[in-house]
Write a protein that holds these residues in place. Structure first.
Motif, PDB file in Angstrom:
ATOM      1  N   ALA A 125       0.834  -1.198   0.000  1.00 12.68           N
ATOM      2  CA  ALA A 125       0.000   0.000   0.000  1.00 12.68           C
ATOM      3  C   ALA A 125       0.876   1.258   0.000  1.00 12.68           C
ATOM      4  CB  ALA A 125      -0.914   0.006   1.220  1.00 12.68           C
ATOM      5  N   PRO A 126       0.758   2.128  -1.001  1.00 12.24           N
ATOM      6  CA  PRO A 126       1.570   3.360  -1.041  1.00 12.24           C
ATOM      7  C   PRO A 126       1.386   4.226   0.204  1.00 12.24           C
ATOM      8  CG  PRO A 126       0.426   3.014  -3.132  1.00 12.24           C
ATOM      9  CD  PRO A 126      -0.128   2.013  -2.169  1.00 12.24           C
ATOM     10  N   SER A 127       0.180   4.265   0.744  1.00 17.38           N
ATOM     11  CA  SER A 127      -0.071   5.086   1.944  1.00 17.38           C
ATOM     12  C   SER A 127       0.701   4.549   3.136  1.00 17.38           C
ATOM     13  CB  SER A 127      -1.567   5.126   2.260  1.00 17.38           C
ATOM     14  OG  SER A 127      -2.065   3.812   2.500  1.00 17.38           O
ATOM     15  N   ALA A 128       0.773   3.217   3.281  1.00 20.49           N
ATOM     16  CA  ALA A 128       1.519   2.608   4.385  1.00 20.49           C
ATOM     17  C   ALA A 128       3.009   2.890   4.247  1.00 20.49           C
ATOM     18  CB  ALA A 128       1.263   1.104   4.426  1.00 20.49           C
ATOM     19  N   VAL A 129       3.524   2.795   3.026  1.00 21.05           N
ATOM     20  CA  VAL A 129       4.943   3.064   2.783  1.00 21.05           C
ATOM     21  C   VAL A 129       5.285   4.499   3.160  1.00 21.05           C
ATOM     22  CG1 VAL A 129       6.690   3.297   0.968  1.00 21.05           C
ATOM     23  CG2 VAL A 129       5.187   1.296   1.004  1.00 21.05           C
ATOM     24  N   ALA A 130       4.423   5.436   2.779  1.00 17.85           N
ATOM     25  CA  ALA A 130       4.661   6.851   3.092  1.00 17.85           C
ATOM     26  C   ALA A 130       4.662   7.083   4.598  1.00 17.85           C
ATOM     27  CB  ALA A 130       3.596   7.713   2.415  1.00 17.85           C
ATOM     28  N   LYS A 131       3.718   6.468   5.298  1.00 17.58           N
ATOM     29  CA  LYS A 131       3.627   6.633   6.752  1.00 17.58           C
ATOM     30  C   LYS A 131       4.827   6.000   7.451  1.00 17.58           C
ATOM     31  CE  LYS A 131      -1.417   6.815   6.731  1.00 17.58           C
ATOM     32  NZ  LYS A 131      -2.674   6.060   6.970  1.00 17.58           N
ATOM     33  N   ALA A 132       5.218   4.818   7.002  1.00 14.94           N
ATOM     34  CA  ALA A 132       6.367   4.146   7.606  1.00 14.94           C
ATOM     35  C   ALA A 132       7.634   4.980   7.418  1.00 14.94           C
ATOM     36  CB  ALA A 132       6.541   2.756   7.011  1.00 14.94           C
ATOM     37  N   LYS A 133       7.820   5.516   6.228  1.00 15.10           N
ATOM     38  CA  LYS A 133       8.997   6.343   5.963  1.00 15.10           C
ATOM     39  C   LYS A 133       9.017   7.578   6.857  1.00 15.10           C
ATOM     40  CE  LYS A 133      10.087   5.017   1.206  1.00 15.10           C
ATOM     41  NZ  LYS A 133      10.181   5.469  -0.208  1.00 15.10           N
ATOM     42  N   GLU A 134       7.861   8.181   7.065  1.00 15.31           N
ATOM     43  CA  GLU A 134       7.782   9.363   7.920  1.00 15.31           C
ATOM     44  C   GLU A 134       8.126   9.012   9.363  1.00 15.31           C
ATOM     45  OE1 GLU A 134       7.395  13.176   9.252  1.00 15.31           O
ATOM     46  OE2 GLU A 134       7.499  12.457   7.178  1.00 15.31           O
ATOM     47  N   LYS A 172      11.816   8.459   9.707  1.00 16.09           N
ATOM     48  CA  LYS A 172      12.481   9.765   9.703  1.00 16.09           C
ATOM     49  C   LYS A 172      12.392  10.433  11.068  1.00 16.09           C
ATOM     50  CE  LYS A 172      12.523  14.193   7.232  1.00 16.09           C
ATOM     51  NZ  LYS A 172      11.892  15.004   6.149  1.00 16.09           N
ATOM     52  N   ARG A 173      11.202  10.378  11.688  1.00 17.72           N
ATOM     53  CA  ARG A 173      11.016  10.981  13.011  1.00 17.72           C
ATOM     54  C   ARG A 173      11.865  10.275  14.062  1.00 17.72           C
ATOM     55  NH1 ARG A 173       7.052  14.545  14.052  1.00 17.72           N
ATOM     56  NH2 ARG A 173       7.078  13.898  16.233  1.00 17.72           N
ATOM     57  N   ALA A 174      12.109   8.986  13.855  1.00 22.05           N
ATOM     58  CA  ALA A 174      12.934   8.219  14.794  1.00 22.05           C
ATOM     59  C   ALA A 174      14.429   8.384  14.511  1.00 22.05           C
ATOM     60  CB  ALA A 174      12.562   6.743  14.738  1.00 22.05           C
ATOM     61  N   ASN A 175      14.770   9.149  13.470  1.00 22.52           N
ATOM     62  CA  ASN A 175      16.170   9.383  13.086  1.00 22.52           C
ATOM     63  C   ASN A 175      16.911   8.083  12.775  1.00 22.52           C
ATOM     64  OD1 ASN A 175      16.170  12.304  13.466  1.00 22.52           O
ATOM     65  ND2 ASN A 175      15.988  11.847  15.655  1.00 22.52           N
ATOM     66  N   LEU A 176      16.205   7.180  12.076  1.00 26.96           N
ATOM     67  CA  LEU A 176      16.802   5.880  11.777  1.00 26.96           C
ATOM     68  C   LEU A 176      16.864   5.600  10.275  1.00 26.96           C
ATOM     69  CD1 LEU A 176      15.103   3.787  14.616  1.00 26.96           C
ATOM     70  CD2 LEU A 176      17.536   4.343  14.433  1.00 26.96           C
TER      71      LEU A 176
END
Length: 387
Positions: free
Chosen positions: A263-272, A275-279
């Motif tokens: 799911a493109p929406s899941a990929v976008a959320k996971a990436k965000e 990023k917030r976790a600095n990992l």
């Protein structure tokens, strides 16, 4: 030097031994496992450290009074007798959380209200004013635990649940709780020496928790506040010492962490969230259909998966779990695959025999955490190599 005092950490069902092991490693004293909780002793610095470093705890409580109560007068007096202004200032808001296992009172709301009246009256007597009640964003949270006729009053040092790490702003339909993800990884004896794949990664929680474990990053590193910061005895300098000591233990790791989701929406959320976790340097997220993939490297791989259960995400259980098993058998040799699911009917169609089964709860759903060992060669050859 501050003295040790009793504390209690709450956790999820079946995670008590994991939490006790964490506490032992951090240096807690007199550890005792209960049901969904572990009691222990430590000083003020350890209370701060427990909140910052425990991965499988939901709350860290500091009991301050225990009394026998047989009626509402006893209840009021037990709470009123606590010197509340010595614990927090009248300008701070407070809230009460009540847990009851008793036939003495009709409902927890009555107990909560009676205790609230007692706290307010004590402040009025000593300070001349009363603190405000804020059930949503209280500065100070107080826990009442009534079992039979024994009332235990505790200060909640955490405030919001410790599963709220601070990195996950974006979620999908069925996100996995951060404490649940960390505990499942510990149940699987996850090692930072193995690469990790989550083929249906959703919000990326498994990957983030695993990377934080591998790098020894404190789970609350992205969290800005704890309730103990609003107590009268909060020691800001000690907190900074504890925090810096934990941050200095962060290490690098060589393992890779990969997540797929179709799911493109899941990929976008996971990436965000990554990023917030600095990992971002450790975790790679890709839009892929797991059923059309194969193992990337020849070495040992650990796979963790929280597939749909058919609750909020509708699936054909027989077809979906059949495909899951087929993909593992066909494309993922040399892999230890761990799957959490409450879709017990669907699990019958995986076509693999789990080598381990652990009963857990995902929210209110009873589930199983199952290990499937995918051998690089035949299972028979694997056994012969061991002998």
């Amino acid at each position: 030097m501050s003295k040790n005092f009793p504390m209690m950490a709450k956790t999820l069902f079946g995670f008590e031994p994991l939490l006790a092991k964490e506490l032992r490693a951090l240096g807690a004293q007199n550890i005792s496992e209960g049901i969904r909780q572990v009691s222990f002793e430590g000083d003020t610095g350890f209370l701060y450290k427990a909140n910052f470093c425990l991965r499988t705890a939901l709350k860290v409580l500091k009991p301050i009074a225990k009394s026998r109560v047989r009626n509402q007068q006893d209840l009021y007096r037990a709470v009123y007798d606590i010197a509340w202004p010595s614990f927090f200032e009248v300008e701070k808001s407070f809230a009460l959380d009540t847990t009851m296992f008793s036939d003495l009172f009709n409902n927890s709301l009555f107990v909560t209200q009676k205790a609230k009246d007692a706290i307010v009256d004590r402040f009025r007597r000593e300070v001349g004013r009363r603190p405000d009640v804020d059930t949503r964003n209280a500065d100070v949270r107080i826990q009442l635990h009534l079992r039979d006729d024994v009332l235990t009053v505790s200060l909640d040092s955490s405030g919001g649940s410790l599963h709220r790490r601070g990195y996950r702003q974006q979620t999908n339909l069925a996100p996995i709780n951060e404490v649940l993800a960390a505990g499942l990884l510990k149940h699987s004896e996850y090692s930072e020496h193995f690469d990790l794949l989550d083929p249906m990664c959703g919000s990326g929680t498994f990957l983030i928790e695993a990377a934080m474990m591998a790098c020894n990053i404190p789970p609350a590193i992205n969290r800005n506040s704890f309730a103990f910061m609003n107590w009268r005895d909060f020691d800001a300098e000690l907190w900074e010492v504890i925090r810096e000591a934990a941050l200095n233990k962060i290490r690098d790791c060589s393992a890779s962490f990969v997540g797929y989701d179709k799911a493109p929406s899941a990929v976008a959320k996971a990436k965000e969230n990554v990023k917030r976790a600095n990992l971002e340097e450790y975790i790679r997220i890709e839009q892929r259909d797991f059923f059309k993939t194969q193992k990337e490297k020849s070495g040992k791989l650990q796979l963790v998966c929280n597939p749909p259960y058919g609750e909020r995400l509708q699936i054909d259980g027989e077809e979906f779990y059949g495909k899951l098993g087929d993909t593992l058998k066909r494309s993922y040799p040399g892999t230890d695959a761990w799957v959490i699911s409450s879709h017990f009917e669907g699990l019958k169609h995986v076509g693999l025999r789990p080598s381990r089964k652990i009963k857990v709860f995902n929210g209110s759903l009873e589930a199983r955490w199952l290990k499937y060992e995918m051998y690089a060669g035949s299972k028979k050859a694997k056994k012969q190599n061991r002998t």
